[in-house]
Every structure is written in C-alpha cells, then in structure tokens.
Design an enzyme around this catalytic site. Structure first.
Site, PDB file in Angstrom:
ATOM      1  N   HIS B  51       0.860  -1.182   0.000  1.00 30.80           N
ATOM      2  CA  HIS B  51       0.000   0.000   0.000  1.00 30.80           C
ATOM      3  C   HIS B  51       0.904   1.243   0.000  1.00 30.80           C
ATOM      4  CE1 HIS B  51      -3.814  -2.082   1.824  1.00 30.80           C
ATOM      5  NE2 HIS B  51      -3.395  -2.652   0.714  1.00 30.80           N
ATOM      6  N   GLU B  53       1.087   3.786   1.898  1.00 36.63           N
ATOM      7  CA  GLU B  53       1.634   4.170   3.207  1.00 36.63           C
ATOM      8  C   GLU B  53       2.861   3.316   3.572  1.00 36.63           C
ATOM      9  OE1 GLU B  53      -1.498   3.441   2.374  1.00 36.63           O
ATOM     10  OE2 GLU B  53      -2.925   4.182   3.855  1.00 36.63           O
ATOM     11  N   CYS B  81      -5.835   1.746   6.030  1.00 33.10           N
ATOM     12  CA  CYS B  81      -6.447   0.471   6.437  1.00 33.10           C
ATOM     13  C   CYS B  81      -5.806   0.019   7.750  1.00 33.10           C
ATOM     14  CB  CYS B  81      -6.253  -0.585   5.357  1.00 33.10           C
ATOM     15  SG  CYS B  81      -4.575  -1.266   5.278  1.00 33.10           S
ATOM     16  N   CYS B  84      -1.986  -0.547   7.521  1.00 28.79           N
ATOM     17  CA  CYS B  84      -1.213   0.696   7.422  1.00 28.79           C
ATOM     18  C   CYS B  84      -1.290   1.499   8.713  1.00 28.79           C
ATOM     19  CB  CYS B  84      -1.686   1.514   6.231  1.00 28.79           C
ATOM     20  SG  CYS B  84      -1.312   0.689   4.666  1.00 28.79           S
TER      21      CYS B  84
END
Lengths: 137, 137
Positions: B51, B53, B81, B84
């Site tokens: 992701h 992040e 999420c 993260c």
C-alpha cells in the site's frame, strides 16, 4: 501442523536473535512445501514494517507470482501483531500456526489462528524471547 | 496541513490510477519538507503489503536511516487500512492528514489522525476512487 515446518520457523527466530533482532521467525507453506522463510529484520534494514510475517508474505508472493496466497499456511513463532495480522488478512493466507500468545492481541475468535501447544517448541521460543529482552535491559 | 504536500499525495494517487492500481497516494514530510512519495503498487509488484503508506514508510526510513519516523507527518489520500494504521503506529509518525474517511475504520479517537476538509481535494480524490471502482465492475 507440520512439526518440520515449525522447526524451520524456530530456526528463523534463532537467526534473528543472533543478529540482535527481536527473535521472530515465519514460514509460509503450501501443501506442506515451504514457499518462504523469513525472520525479523527491523534493525538491520532500519524499517519498522519488516517483521518476519511481512517479509515472508513478500517472498511468498514473489515466488507464486501472485499477491493472493490462498491455500497457503503460515507458521510463526509469535502471535502476529496488529500490522501483520492485517497483512495476513489481505494476503488471504488460510491458516496461521503460532507458538506464543500475546495478551493484548489473541485471535481467539478467528478460527484461522491455531495456537500450537508443543512443550518443547513453546519453551524454546519463550526462552529465546525472554533472553533477548533481558539482554536489552 | 500543507496544501502543496497534499497536492503531491493526490498526484501520487493519480499515478496509481493510471497504472490500474487502487488510487491511493501518500507522502511523508518532516518540517514541511518532503521525505518520501509513494503510491499503491499491489498489482504491479504482486504484493498485498505494498500500500502507498507502507512504501512511503520504507522510503522515508531509508532516507533518514532510521526506522523511527518521529517528527514526521503523513499526507494520505484515503484513511489508512488496519495494516497501514498499525504500521504508522510502529513508525512513530506523529500526524496523519487524510482526505477520505472509510466507514469501518475511522480513527476518530486518535488525535494523530486529521481529516482534511478541502472541497477541491476531497472531490478530486473521491471522483478518482469512484471512477476506478466503476471501471472494475
């Protein structure tokens, strides 16, 4: 639970210990064949995301050329932290065998998580973790 | 909140969109200087952990040569999420500016998380996400 694979995870935890990392090891297997071996590398790589489980997912995904790891199982020496548990969810790994429970975070309601009670294994890993944290005090 | 930095995060989300990735962009800054830029690369790299992040944390850690990102701030186009959010905790990032709330996971009790209300920014990102998911149906 495949004892031989859990032994490999313990061996990975020992590798982490020798390098001064929090001693956690993880193995991903599919049909009892090892797909990826990993241990904690936060200090070495200076990256807080590089827990054993995350590295194992990265290695396994590379090997199977897919981010979906359905039908894969993870063997890990310590109950995964919140980051790793969420990553495991995203990866679709179907079963997680672990040796040490953490009070805060037990996945008791998640049937995918299987706490392995094997006196020899549990003792070995608990001893490794305790020795590690004593040495850091 | 630094508008210029949020614009860079939006630009990263657009890059993800063009590559067929879920359009999320993240920037890590320290004292209003950009330390790392990243966008979602799950499909390209075939790795569910990549992701925006997580990649931003990895890049920033490399740059500052430390896994601890104290005094750093993250600008991210979508509320992180669970994976993260936990990684952000581990990284010690002190503030997170985000543009779109996700129902399930709003960090309303965490003062580090700051929902940015900027009509232009919010619309742009919402539009990008909605267009992306429509195209996948």
């Amino acid at each position: 639970m495949n004892n031989k694979i859990m032994k490999l995870a313990i061996n990975e935890a020992k590798k982490a210990y020798k390098k001064g990392e929090v001693p956690v090891g993880a193995v991903i297997a599919k049909n009892n064949k090892v797909v990826a071996l990993a241990h904690n590398e936060v200090e070495k790589k200076k990256n807080c995301t590089l827990h054993a489980e995350i590295i194992a997912i990265t290695k396994a995904s590379k090997k199977v050329k897919n981010w979906r790891l359905n039908d894969c199982e993870m063997y890990v020496t310590l109950e995964p932290c919140a980051m790793c548990a969420a990553a495991i969810e995203l990866s679709r790994i179907s079963k997680i065998y672990f040796l040490i429970k953490k009070d805060k975070n037990i996945k008791i309601n998640d049937k995918k998580y299987i706490y392995v009670e094997d006196n020899d294994f549990n003792k070995k890993i608990l001893n490794l973790i305790q020795t590690f944290f004593k040495s850091k005090r």
